[in-house]
Design an enzyme around this catalytic site. Sequence first.
Site, short mmCIF file in Angstrom:
data_model
loop_
_atom_site.label_atom_id
_atom_site.label_comp_id
_atom_site.label_asym_id
_atom_site.label_seq_id
_atom_site.Cartn_x
_atom_site.Cartn_y
_atom_site.Cartn_z
CG LEU A 133 -2.33 0.98 1.51
CD1 LEU A 133 -3.22 -0.26 0.62
CD2 LEU A 133 -3.18 1.08 2.42
N GLY A 134 1.60 0.88 -0.69
CA GLY A 134 2.32 2.37 -1.02
C GLY A 134 1.65 3.68 -2.32
CB ILE A 136 1.09 2.94 -7.08
CG1 ILE A 136 1.92 2.97 -8.12
CG2 ILE A 136 0.18 1.81 -8.13
CD1 ILE A 136 2.66 2.91 -9.34
CB ILE A 210 -0.41 -3.14 -12.15
CG1 ILE A 210 -0.31 -2.43 -10.49
CG2 ILE A 210 -0.88 -3.47 -12.77
CD1 ILE A 210 -1.29 -1.15 -10.81
NE ARG A 212 9.93 -2.97 -11.96
CZ ARG A 212 9.51 -1.64 -12.52
NH1 ARG A 212 8.36 -1.92 -12.78
NH2 ARG A 212 10.06 -0.89 -12.37
CG ASP A 236 1.14 -3.40 -17.16
OD1 ASP A 236 0.97 -2.99 -19.13
OD2 ASP A 236 1.97 -2.58 -16.57
CD GLU A 241 8.03 -6.14 -18.40
OE1 GLU A 241 8.50 -5.16 -18.47
OE2 GLU A 241 7.28 -6.36 -17.54
CG HIS A 259 6.07 -2.80 -17.68
ND1 HIS A 259 7.05 -3.38 -17.72
CD2 HIS A 259 5.93 -1.61 -17.31
CE1 HIS A 259 6.99 -2.40 -16.85
NE2 HIS A 259 6.91 -1.51 -16.09
N GLY A 261 1.85 0.57 -17.71
CA GLY A 261 1.55 0.98 -16.27
C GLY A 261 1.39 2.71 -15.84
C1 8YV Z 1 8.61 2.68 -16.32
C2 8YV Z 1 7.29 1.70 -14.39
O1 8YV Z 1 8.29 3.68 -16.28
O2 8YV Z 1 7.76 3.68 -12.88
C3 8YV Z 1 7.92 2.03 -13.26
O3 8YV Z 1 8.12 1.57 -12.19
O4 8YV Z 1 7.25 0.27 -14.76
C4 8YV Z 1 7.23 2.48 -15.43
O5 8YV Z 1 5.68 3.30 -15.54
C5 8YV Z 1 8.30 2.69 -17.38
O6 8YV Z 1 7.84 1.76 -18.25
C6 8YV Z 1 8.81 3.44 -18.68
O7 8YV Z 1 10.43 2.47 -18.03
#
Ligand code: 8YV
Length: 294
Positions: A133-134, A136, A210, A212, A236, A241, A259, A261
């Site tokens: 719960l940070g 995001i 969303i 990693r 996502d 990747e 990816h 987000g």
């Molecule tokens: C990346 C992300 O910024 O902010 C993050 O940690 O995973 C994404 O929002 C985006 O893929 C560009 O690198």
Amino acid sequence: MEDRFHIVKLWQEQDPESIIQKYKDDVVAINCNMSHKISYKLMSALPSLELIATFSVGFDHIDLDAAKARGIKVTNTPDILCQETADTGLALLLATAKRVAEGDMFVRVGKWLSGELPLGTSLANKTIGIVGLGGIGTKVAKRCEAFEMTVVYYGPREKDTPYRYYDDITTMAQDCDMMILTCPGGEETANLIDANILEALGPKGILINIARGSVVDEPALVHALQNDIIAGAGLDVYFNEPHVPEELISMDNVVLLPHIGSATLETRIMMGQLVIDNILAHFDGRELLTEVKI
Ligand code: 8YV
């Protein structure tokens, strides 16, 4: 930036390694994103490096210990992408529960002419477990409340919120209908979602990631989806990747995004500006705007 610095655009180079060799003594700052590993080896090759400014909130792609040992500063792009990334989480949650991607394909290939899409799952009156719960996670919680869901969360410590806290993720998985991952990547959360957690989430459960790819044991997730151990997933992010396991690509109960987000024009402009502002602050001798404390 080009008025002030010599910019080496590595992504446009045929042979980035030789360009690094060419400029290695002159590189004072790196601008990267989460798909570039900033390793001890790379830092060692750049003796003048002072700053790593990543175009991401996450910094699990940067060897922070190596940066600290060399006194190299690190900045990221927190806060400004929280709403966007939370929106992507909700888009995935809705798409998975209400079979949006499957429904779109159903119409396009003409299946509607001879049948009906299987029923979806309601969000209202369901319990969603937020992992982390940070910044995001908090925005996800707010959005889920608007959808009349009960919000609970798991993380390293209890926070001052109205939501129920679990210090045990397995218990939370047992108690919730849907789970969304918004925690950082890196060693501490590697494979946090394993076969046991998926089993605890159960055959009606939906997992949204969303955060990693490293947070989920991907083969265990594939197995859980193939064997009805959980009902569906909205993803996502992935372990390797842009490679997505073939098994996931062929499943109807999975929604896959590449990816994205934070990927809107508005948010990416803000992120880019913050990267520039941090670089300028450093070389003007001002305080960094968003330094990663290491
Ligand atoms: C990346 C992300 O910024 O902010 C993050 O940690 O995973 C994404 O929002 C985006 O893929 C560009 O690198």
